[in-house]
Scaffold this active site. Sequence first.
Site, PDB file in Angstrom:
ATOM      1  N   GLY A   6     -28.533 -13.978  38.216  1.00 55.60           N
ATOM      2  CA  GLY A   6     -27.401 -14.062  39.125  1.00 55.60           C
ATOM      3  C   GLY A   6     -26.121 -13.589  38.459  1.00 55.60           C
ATOM      4  N   LEU A   7     -25.000 -14.200  38.844  1.00 54.92           N
ATOM      5  CA  LEU A   7     -23.687 -13.863  38.287  1.00 54.92           C
ATOM      6  C   LEU A   7     -23.347 -12.389  38.477  1.00 54.92           C
ATOM      7  CD1 LEU A   7     -23.778 -15.938  34.959  1.00 54.92           C
ATOM      8  CD2 LEU A   7     -22.747 -16.578  37.134  1.00 54.92           C
ATOM      9  N   CYS A   8     -23.715 -11.849  39.641  1.00 53.36           N
ATOM     10  CA  CYS A   8     -23.392 -10.450  39.937  1.00 53.36           C
ATOM     11  C   CYS A   8     -22.687 -10.341  41.286  1.00 53.36           C
ATOM     12  CB  CYS A   8     -24.639  -9.573  39.880  1.00 53.36           C
ATOM     13  SG  CYS A   8     -26.039 -10.159  40.835  1.00 53.36           S
ATOM     14  N   GLY A   9     -21.839 -11.334  41.565  1.00 55.31           N
ATOM     15  CA  GLY A   9     -21.045 -11.281  42.782  1.00 55.31           C
ATOM     16  C   GLY A   9     -21.910 -11.357  44.040  1.00 55.31           C
ATOM     17  N   ALA A  25     -21.873  -4.592  39.306  1.00 60.01           N
ATOM     18  CA  ALA A  25     -21.425  -5.785  40.025  1.00 60.01           C
ATOM     19  C   ALA A  25     -21.224  -6.953  39.068  1.00 60.01           C
ATOM     20  CB  ALA A  25     -22.450  -6.162  41.098  1.00 60.01           C
TER      21      ALA A  25
END
Length: 292
Positions: A86-89, A247
């Site tokens: 995750g952590l990709c907007g 991203a």
Amino acid sequence: MPSTKEIRGRIKSVKNTSQITRAMQLVAASKMKKAQDAAMSGRAYALLLAEILDSVAGQEIAQTHPLLQAREVKRRGILVIGTDKGLCGPLNGNLFKEVMAIKDDAVYVTIGKKATQFISRTKRPLMADFPLSDKVSYAEVRAIVNYMLELYEDGKIDSIEILYSAFVNTLVQEPTVMRIVPMTGIHDLLEDIKKRYKIDLSDTAGDEREMIFEPSAKEILDELPALYVKQIIFQSLLGAKASEHSARMVAMKSATDNAKNLVSDLTLEYNKARQAAITQEILEIAAATQFN
């Protein structure tokens, strides 16, 4: 008002978080550059294969190839390319909105843990899931394509489509659905590829010359459509990786900037609380001296 000790603890916590997001931003920026270069360098070959296939698709012998024959689409086969982390907007969220919009009868093959978890959680038919390394290799793509083609040839699906985050630039990644099989609209797909890659259409006129095939037209046409499918999926995976790292870099930069702003606000709050405590002590001392 929180005590100065509590505010100091919050400032320390936010600074630690800022250091982590900053490190993740730098790592993502390093991977982003490599992924973007790989995605851009593969476009010319994908376009060339599309042009060759477009040129030979009109040949009479080509009409017998199963991937070039029209077929009624009763069940769609969709390859969803997500991310492992995750952590990709909003990258995965935007992609999954496109999945939610699909109301036709469809089965799914996924790449990336996030896509697999989403398809499973929403109880959509998941045929298979495949892992993918950061450095996308052609060997990984070959296994995915062979499985999709096997489903198509066995009649379990009537189309092969890709749903992925197309790389436009560092700030823009577009969720895109692309149907690649059956190849009845190869010319339209070629024009779409040219527009997406921002290629001047006037410089890529069709080749209408008569072609001589070596070793034979049949042998070439037996292999060309499958090779085209592999290259388009490979190029889509490269674009999806470039989108992911772009991203994530943008998201981590935003998180780092927000952390710095929060530290500034907390520092101001800390100074106010400290000044208020000092003022209170002075008032207490002044009051005490008046009674002595």
